[in-house]
Write a protein that holds these residues in place. Sequence first.
Motif, PDB file in Angstrom:
ATOM      1  N   LEU A  45       0.912  -1.170  -0.032  1.00 55.51           N
ATOM      2  CA  LEU A  45      -0.187   0.216  -0.142  1.00 55.51           C
ATOM      3  C   LEU A  45       0.783   1.351   0.090  1.00 55.51           C
ATOM      4  O   LEU A  45       0.238   2.369   0.163  1.00 55.51           O
ATOM      5  CB  LEU A  45      -0.754  -0.006   1.182  1.00 55.51           C
ATOM      6  CG  LEU A  45      -1.895  -1.193   1.305  1.00 55.51           C
ATOM      7  CD1 LEU A  45      -2.721  -1.123   2.476  1.00 55.51           C
ATOM      8  CD2 LEU A  45      -2.802  -1.177  -0.002  1.00 55.51           C
ATOM      9  N   ALA A  67       3.479   4.119  -2.068  1.00 55.79           N
ATOM     10  CA  ALA A  67       3.299   4.835  -3.051  1.00 55.79           C
ATOM     11  C   ALA A  67       3.795   3.773  -4.197  1.00 55.79           C
ATOM     12  O   ALA A  67       2.957   3.714  -5.386  1.00 55.79           O
ATOM     13  CB  ALA A  67       4.084   6.016  -3.345  1.00 55.79           C
ATOM     14  N   PHE A 108       1.162   1.269  -5.062  1.00 49.74           N
ATOM     15  CA  PHE A 108      -0.178   1.866  -5.587  1.00 49.74           C
ATOM     16  C   PHE A 108       0.313   2.036  -7.252  1.00 49.74           C
ATOM     17  O   PHE A 108      -0.568   1.411  -7.686  1.00 49.74           O
ATOM     18  CB  PHE A 108      -0.349   3.345  -5.092  1.00 49.74           C
ATOM     19  CG  PHE A 108      -1.254   4.219  -6.192  1.00 49.74           C
ATOM     20  CD1 PHE A 108      -2.578   4.181  -5.644  1.00 49.74           C
ATOM     21  CD2 PHE A 108      -0.966   4.778  -7.214  1.00 49.74           C
ATOM     22  CE1 PHE A 108      -3.744   4.578  -6.378  1.00 49.74           C
ATOM     23  CE2 PHE A 108      -2.056   5.423  -8.031  1.00 49.74           C
ATOM     24  CZ  PHE A 108      -3.309   5.545  -7.312  1.00 49.74           C
ATOM     25  N   TRP A 109       1.335   2.330  -7.673  1.00 44.32           N
ATOM     26  CA  TRP A 109       1.389   2.291  -9.147  1.00 44.32           C
ATOM     27  C   TRP A 109       1.783   1.070  -9.653  1.00 44.32           C
ATOM     28  O   TRP A 109       1.380   0.568 -10.959  1.00 44.32           O
ATOM     29  CB  TRP A 109       2.651   3.289  -9.432  1.00 44.32           C
ATOM     30  CG  TRP A 109       2.376   4.774  -9.118  1.00 44.32           C
ATOM     31  CD1 TRP A 109       3.018   5.508  -8.062  1.00 44.32           C
ATOM     32  CD2 TRP A 109       1.378   5.656  -9.957  1.00 44.32           C
ATOM     33  NE1 TRP A 109       2.225   6.709  -8.363  1.00 44.32           N
ATOM     34  CE2 TRP A 109       1.302   6.849  -9.256  1.00 44.32           C
ATOM     35  CE3 TRP A 109       0.290   5.353 -10.883  1.00 44.32           C
ATOM     36  CZ2 TRP A 109       0.608   8.006  -9.680  1.00 44.32           C
ATOM     37  CZ3 TRP A 109      -0.372   6.409 -11.307  1.00 44.32           C
ATOM     38  CH2 TRP A 109      -0.342   7.517 -10.640  1.00 44.32           C
ATOM     39  N   ALA A 139     -10.429   9.163  -7.438  1.00 49.03           N
ATOM     40  CA  ALA A 139      -9.560  10.031  -6.727  1.00 49.03           C
ATOM     41  C   ALA A 139      -9.951  11.417  -6.546  1.00 49.03           C
ATOM     42  O   ALA A 139      -9.553  12.100  -5.468  1.00 49.03           O
ATOM     43  CB  ALA A 139      -8.267  10.132  -7.640  1.00 49.03           C
ATOM     44  N   VAL A 165      -5.993   4.658  -1.540  1.00 49.72           N
ATOM     45  CA  VAL A 165      -4.929   3.673  -1.934  1.00 49.72           C
ATOM     46  C   VAL A 165      -5.290   2.321  -1.874  1.00 49.72           C
ATOM     47  O   VAL A 165      -5.223   1.309  -2.825  1.00 49.72           O
ATOM     48  CB  VAL A 165      -3.733   3.964  -1.301  1.00 49.72           C
ATOM     49  CG1 VAL A 165      -2.703   3.208  -1.631  1.00 49.72           C
ATOM     50  CG2 VAL A 165      -3.193   5.598  -1.836  1.00 49.72           C
ATOM     51  N   HIS A 166      -5.858   1.989  -0.586  1.00 50.49           N
ATOM     52  CA  HIS A 166      -6.074   0.737  -0.478  1.00 50.49           C
ATOM     53  C   HIS A 166      -7.203   0.018  -1.433  1.00 50.49           C
ATOM     54  O   HIS A 166      -6.842  -0.885  -2.147  1.00 50.49           O
ATOM     55  CB  HIS A 166      -6.995   0.549   1.096  1.00 50.49           C
ATOM     56  CG  HIS A 166      -5.976   1.125   1.959  1.00 50.49           C
ATOM     57  ND1 HIS A 166      -5.582   2.312   2.364  1.00 50.49           N
ATOM     58  CD2 HIS A 166      -5.656   0.453   3.325  1.00 50.49           C
ATOM     59  CE1 HIS A 166      -5.030   2.428   3.538  1.00 50.49           C
ATOM     60  NE2 HIS A 166      -5.051   1.293   3.947  1.00 50.49           N
ATOM     61  N   VAL A 211      -5.525  -0.146  -5.160  1.00 53.66           N
ATOM     62  CA  VAL A 211      -4.550  -1.183  -5.070  1.00 53.66           C
ATOM     63  C   VAL A 211      -5.310  -2.727  -5.155  1.00 53.66           C
ATOM     64  O   VAL A 211      -5.273  -3.635  -5.936  1.00 53.66           O
ATOM     65  CB  VAL A 211      -3.579  -1.521  -3.995  1.00 53.66           C
ATOM     66  CG1 VAL A 211      -2.608  -2.882  -3.957  1.00 53.66           C
ATOM     67  CG2 VAL A 211      -2.584  -0.084  -4.149  1.00 53.66           C
TER      68      VAL A 211
END
Length: 201
Positions: free
Chosen positions: A30, A32, A35-36, A92, A105-106, A109
């Motif tokens: 989780l 950065a 995320f990507w 977002a 983010v959670h 992902v």
Amino acid sequence: MLSADETYASLAGAWRLMFGKADGLRLLDLSADGFWNSFFAIVVAAPALIVGWVGIANEVGDPDAFAGRLGMLVRLATVDIGSWVLPLVVLALVAPRAGIGGRFVHYVVASNWASAIIAWLMLPSALLRLLLPSASEVSSLVSLALFALSMVLTWRMTNTTIGKGAAVGTAVFIGMFVASLLVLFGLQALLGIDIPDGTTG
């Protein structure tokens, strides 16, 4: 590119979330980078998605023109990837105002990896369409059953990942589903894709 172990852990985490097990979040990265990196799930899903695109392209594209089918394949890929990514962009913008910014983010992902699982879950119906085009009724029934199952699993993943109760989780699920449909139909219209009822699924 993620390692095989990282990919497996991410898929395993999403799978557990799809069955309502919150400890699946522990298997997800989780950060950065995580995320990507979760968008690598599109690559994981690609083989299963391609089977579906080829099946539809064979039915709605020009059967005598390779270029026509290839062009349709590219347009179908654009629609599916757009339907995957663009609703997340909308989320977002909305998430902070909806009080779920801390879980954005959670959700992204988990959703990305869950979407890869769903793509493979839908593979049997895509294979039926590709290999047995005459069995359209059977393919449609299989597609409907798998779609219903995927919706249940996606709802459970959303509810578990958001972690703010069934009402909020369901609202996010419905919102993302509607956003995906709007993007799907919008891109199909924009790109001139007309899929007959018998080929949807």
